[in-house]
Scaffold this motif. Sequence first.
Motif, PDB file in Angstrom:
ATOM      1  N   ALA A   1       7.086 -16.696 -31.848  1.00  0.00           N
ATOM      2  CA  ALA A   1       8.219 -17.598 -31.633  1.00  0.00           C
ATOM      3  C   ALA A   1       8.184 -18.211 -30.237  1.00  0.00           C
ATOM      4  O   ALA A   1       8.498 -19.389 -30.054  1.00  0.00           O
ATOM      5  CB  ALA A   1       9.526 -16.852 -31.856  1.00  0.00           C
ATOM      6  N   THR A   2       7.796 -17.422 -29.258  1.00  0.00           N
ATOM      7  CA  THR A   2       7.727 -17.926 -27.888  1.00  0.00           C
ATOM      8  C   THR A   2       6.655 -19.002 -27.760  1.00  0.00           C
ATOM      9  O   THR A   2       6.841 -20.017 -27.075  1.00  0.00           O
ATOM     10  CB  THR A   2       7.455 -16.771 -26.906  1.00  0.00           C
ATOM     11  N   LYS A   3       5.518 -18.791 -28.414  1.00  0.00           N
ATOM     12  CA  LYS A   3       4.461 -19.802 -28.411  1.00  0.00           C
ATOM     13  C   LYS A   3       4.942 -21.092 -29.075  1.00  0.00           C
ATOM     14  O   LYS A   3       4.675 -22.192 -28.598  1.00  0.00           O
ATOM     15  CB  LYS A   3       3.218 -19.278 -29.130  1.00  0.00           C
ATOM     16  N   LEU A   4       5.667 -20.939 -30.175  1.00  0.00           N
ATOM     17  CA  LEU A   4       6.194 -22.119 -30.853  1.00  0.00           C
ATOM     18  C   LEU A   4       7.232 -22.822 -29.988  1.00  0.00           C
ATOM     19  O   LEU A   4       7.271 -24.056 -29.947  1.00  0.00           O
ATOM     20  CB  LEU A   4       6.815 -21.726 -32.194  1.00  0.00           C
ATOM     21  N   LYS A   5       8.056 -22.047 -29.309  1.00  0.00           N
ATOM     22  CA  LYS A   5       9.045 -22.655 -28.422  1.00  0.00           C
ATOM     23  C   LYS A   5       8.358 -23.552 -27.394  1.00  0.00           C
ATOM     24  O   LYS A   5       8.784 -24.701 -27.174  1.00  0.00           O
ATOM     25  CB  LYS A   5       9.831 -21.563 -27.694  1.00  0.00           C
ATOM     26  N   ASP A   6       7.290 -23.056 -26.771  1.00  0.00           N
ATOM     27  CA  ASP A   6       6.557 -23.859 -25.788  1.00  0.00           C
ATOM     28  C   ASP A   6       5.989 -25.123 -26.431  1.00  0.00           C
ATOM     29  O   ASP A   6       6.015 -26.209 -25.832  1.00  0.00           O
ATOM     30  CB  ASP A   6       5.420 -23.026 -25.174  1.00  0.00           C
ATOM     31  N   GLU A   7       5.495 -24.977 -27.661  1.00  0.00           N
ATOM     32  CA  GLU A   7       4.955 -26.139 -28.386  1.00  0.00           C
ATOM     33  C   GLU A   7       6.052 -27.169 -28.655  1.00  0.00           C
ATOM     34  O   GLU A   7       5.849 -28.379 -28.461  1.00  0.00           O
ATOM     35  CB  GLU A   7       4.355 -25.671 -29.709  1.00  0.00           C
ATOM     36  N   LEU A   8       7.222 -26.701 -29.090  1.00  0.00           N
ATOM     37  CA  LEU A   8       8.319 -27.621 -29.395  1.00  0.00           C
ATOM     38  C   LEU A   8       8.851 -28.304 -28.142  1.00  0.00           C
ATOM     39  O   LEU A   8       9.201 -29.493 -28.176  1.00  0.00           O
ATOM     40  CB  LEU A   8       9.458 -26.870 -30.100  1.00  0.00           C
ATOM     41  N   VAL A   9       8.919 -27.568 -27.052  1.00  0.00           N
ATOM     42  CA  VAL A   9       9.358 -28.170 -25.790  1.00  0.00           C
ATOM     43  C   VAL A   9       8.401 -29.282 -25.378  1.00  0.00           C
ATOM     44  O   VAL A   9       8.818 -30.382 -24.978  1.00  0.00           O
ATOM     45  CB  VAL A   9       9.461 -27.103 -24.689  1.00  0.00           C
ATOM     46  N   ASN A  10       7.107 -29.028 -25.503  1.00  0.00           N
ATOM     47  CA  ASN A  10       6.104 -30.047 -25.159  1.00  0.00           C
ATOM     48  C   ASN A  10       6.171 -31.242 -26.095  1.00  0.00           C
ATOM     49  O   ASN A  10       6.021 -32.397 -25.674  1.00  0.00           O
ATOM     50  CB  ASN A  10       4.698 -29.444 -25.193  1.00  0.00           C
ATOM     51  N   ASP A  11       6.394 -30.988 -27.380  1.00  0.00           N
ATOM     52  CA  ASP A  11       6.402 -32.064 -28.373  1.00  0.00           C
ATOM     53  C   ASP A  11       7.655 -32.920 -28.305  1.00  0.00           C
ATOM     54  O   ASP A  11       7.595 -34.137 -28.525  1.00  0.00           O
ATOM     55  CB  ASP A  11       6.280 -31.490 -29.792  1.00  0.00           C
ATOM     56  N   THR A  12       8.803 -32.284 -28.031  1.00  0.00           N
ATOM     57  CA  THR A  12      10.083 -32.989 -28.157  1.00  0.00           C
ATOM     58  C   THR A  12      10.761 -33.291 -26.826  1.00  0.00           C
ATOM     59  O   THR A  12      11.659 -34.130 -26.777  1.00  0.00           O
ATOM     60  CB  THR A  12      11.056 -32.157 -29.007  1.00  0.00           C
ATOM     61  N   GLY A  13      10.361 -32.591 -25.771  1.00  0.00           N
ATOM     62  CA  GLY A  13      11.032 -32.754 -24.490  1.00  0.00           C
ATOM     63  C   GLY A  13      12.364 -32.025 -24.428  1.00  0.00           C
ATOM     64  O   GLY A  13      13.071 -32.088 -23.421  1.00  0.00           O
ATOM     65  N   ASN A  14      12.713 -31.309 -25.490  1.00  0.00           N
ATOM     66  CA  ASN A  14      13.970 -30.561 -25.547  1.00  0.00           C
ATOM     67  C   ASN A  14      13.727 -29.156 -24.997  1.00  0.00           C
ATOM     68  O   ASN A  14      13.004 -28.362 -25.588  1.00  0.00           O
ATOM     69  CB  ASN A  14      14.459 -30.492 -26.991  1.00  0.00           C
ATOM     70  N   THR A  15      14.327 -28.857 -23.856  1.00  0.00           N
ATOM     71  CA  THR A  15      14.154 -27.540 -23.238  1.00  0.00           C
ATOM     72  C   THR A  15      15.253 -26.560 -23.644  1.00  0.00           C
ATOM     73  O   THR A  15      15.226 -25.397 -23.237  1.00  0.00           O
ATOM     74  CB  THR A  15      14.142 -27.667 -21.707  1.00  0.00           C
ATOM     75  N   ASN A  16      16.195 -27.044 -24.449  1.00  0.00           N
ATOM     76  CA  ASN A  16      17.335 -26.209 -24.848  1.00  0.00           C
ATOM     77  C   ASN A  16      16.999 -25.428 -26.122  1.00  0.00           C
ATOM     78  O   ASN A  16      17.664 -25.555 -27.143  1.00  0.00           O
ATOM     79  CB  ASN A  16      18.561 -27.096 -25.056  1.00  0.00           C
ATOM     80  N   ILE A  17      15.944 -24.626 -26.026  1.00  0.00           N
ATOM     81  CA  ILE A  17      15.467 -23.828 -27.149  1.00  0.00           C
ATOM     82  C   ILE A  17      15.322 -22.384 -26.673  1.00  0.00           C
ATOM     83  O   ILE A  17      14.708 -22.133 -25.633  1.00  0.00           O
ATOM     84  CB  ILE A  17      14.112 -24.335 -27.672  1.00  0.00           C
ATOM     85  N   VAL A  18      15.883 -21.442 -27.419  1.00  0.00           N
ATOM     86  CA  VAL A  18      15.808 -20.036 -27.032  1.00  0.00           C
ATOM     87  C   VAL A  18      15.260 -19.212 -28.189  1.00  0.00           C
ATOM     88  O   VAL A  18      15.411 -19.570 -29.361  1.00  0.00           O
ATOM     89  CB  VAL A  18      17.179 -19.484 -26.597  1.00  0.00           C
ATOM     90  N   VAL A  19      14.632 -18.115 -27.852  1.00  0.00           N
ATOM     91  CA  VAL A  19      14.055 -17.190 -28.838  1.00  0.00           C
ATOM     92  C   VAL A  19      14.829 -15.878 -28.792  1.00  0.00           C
ATOM     93  O   VAL A  19      15.062 -15.329 -27.708  1.00  0.00           O
ATOM     94  CB  VAL A  19      12.568 -16.925 -28.558  1.00  0.00           C
ATOM     95  N   LYS A  20      15.220 -15.395 -29.955  1.00  0.00           N
ATOM     96  CA  LYS A  20      15.924 -14.124 -30.060  1.00  0.00           C
ATOM     97  C   LYS A  20      15.245 -13.245 -31.104  1.00  0.00           C
ATOM     98  O   LYS A  20      14.793 -13.731 -32.132  1.00  0.00           O
ATOM     99  CB  LYS A  20      17.396 -14.336 -30.443  1.00  0.00           C
ATOM    100  N   LYS A  21      15.208 -11.968 -30.842  1.00  0.00           N
ATOM    101  CA  LYS A  21      14.601 -11.005 -31.758  1.00  0.00           C
ATOM    102  C   LYS A  21      15.540 -10.727 -32.926  1.00  0.00           C
ATOM    103  O   LYS A  21      16.718 -10.385 -32.733  1.00  0.00           O
ATOM    104  CB  LYS A  21      14.301  -9.701 -31.014  1.00  0.00           C
ATOM    105  N   LEU A  22      15.036 -10.884 -34.151  1.00  0.00           N
ATOM    106  CA  LEU A  22      15.819 -10.559 -35.340  1.00  0.00           C
ATOM    107  C   LEU A  22      14.888 -10.124 -36.466  1.00  0.00           C
ATOM    108  O   LEU A  22      14.005 -10.871 -36.875  1.00  0.00           O
ATOM    109  CB  LEU A  22      16.647 -11.763 -35.806  1.00  0.00           C
ATOM    110  N   ASP A  23      15.107  -8.931 -36.961  1.00  0.00           N
ATOM    111  CA  ASP A  23      14.401  -8.423 -38.129  1.00  0.00           C
ATOM    112  C   ASP A  23      15.431  -8.278 -39.244  1.00  0.00           C
ATOM    113  O   ASP A  23      16.252  -7.365 -39.237  1.00  0.00           O
ATOM    114  CB  ASP A  23      13.751  -7.075 -37.815  1.00  0.00           C
ATOM    115  N   LEU A  24      15.399  -9.189 -40.203  1.00  0.00           N
ATOM    116  CA  LEU A  24      16.400  -9.197 -41.261  1.00  0.00           C
ATOM    117  C   LEU A  24      16.271  -8.031 -42.236  1.00  0.00           C
ATOM    118  O   LEU A  24      17.161  -7.831 -43.068  1.00  0.00           O
ATOM    119  CB  LEU A  24      16.334 -10.527 -42.018  1.00  0.00           C
TER     120      LEU A  24
END
Length: 333
Positions: A87-110
């Motif tokens: 998720a953290t790797k994807l967050k970095d990818e999305l920030v680079n792709d979209t310019g949106n830095t307002n993305i957070v990762v939280k641990k959740l095991d459903l």
Amino acid sequence: MAFGIDITLMSMCYIAIALVIGALLLGLISLQLFIYFTTGVCKSKRKMNGKTVLITGCTSGIGKETARDLAKREARIIMACRNVDAATKLKDELVNDTGNTNIVVKKLDLSSLKSIREFAEQINREEKNVHVLIHNAGTAETFKKKITEDGIEMTMATNQYGPFLLTHLLIDLLKRSAPSRIIFVASELYHLATLNFDNLNPTTTFPAYLYYVSKYANIVFTLELARRLKGTGVTANCLHPGMINSGIWRNVPAPLSWGLNLIARGFFKTPVQGAQTSIHLAVSEDLNGVSGKYFLDCREYGLSQGVSDPAKGKKFWECCETITKMKATDPKI
């Protein structure tokens, strides 16, 4: 003379083979065009500035593309994922792709009631609003039976019972954020199953079938949720994303996976195409106040009478409360 006849027969065979191959290719092309032109596309251009969207299981497939689209719309994205590193790797990818830095990762095991409670406590403590909750996470096994630490069958725990508990624990926050939306990624595969009220924790049943059961359960839950949330400003809808060429099929063993992979690559939707209905339900202004509906290809779609039965929804709800060990102090819906 015989030699001439043989050449003629061979020529006719080649022509017949060519015609068969040509017909197959034409059929495949026609099917691809049909899929392309009938696949729903979210047409809303709405921005999501100031909106918080919580998405479960979004490190791959349609969840990933849903997160990407909503990040482009400038929403605050909470990525609720079991695999924090991915998720953290994807967050970095999305920030680079979209310019949106307002993305957070939280641990959740459903699949873990403890993890769900810890996650919900953190979200309720740290977040002022959640405007859209997208239950996207899902798991599917074929033959391998698994039981969670809580004694619940893994597929049903992850796909239905975990989201049931999470919705309850976040409902007060969603109500304070109203108008807000709850979205469930279900499936047309619900037609292949039903709910067995004598065995709602089927630990000995093959999980391949239980994936269908979990999708049936998602729809029953969503409809009952919508009924209970009427008048609160919180809506609840579910959807079929289509058959997607994504990681959901990675647990299918060989040799079954060989044919499935060929079919998936040739005829299933891409994750971008599959994400369109989730995005539509999250952003479309046409759906303001719309609740208790089922969507396919960005359009409302009918449901079978059995899955829509309110009596079944009420009974299943009460069973879910028992299975998820709901506490007297937990928020009620």
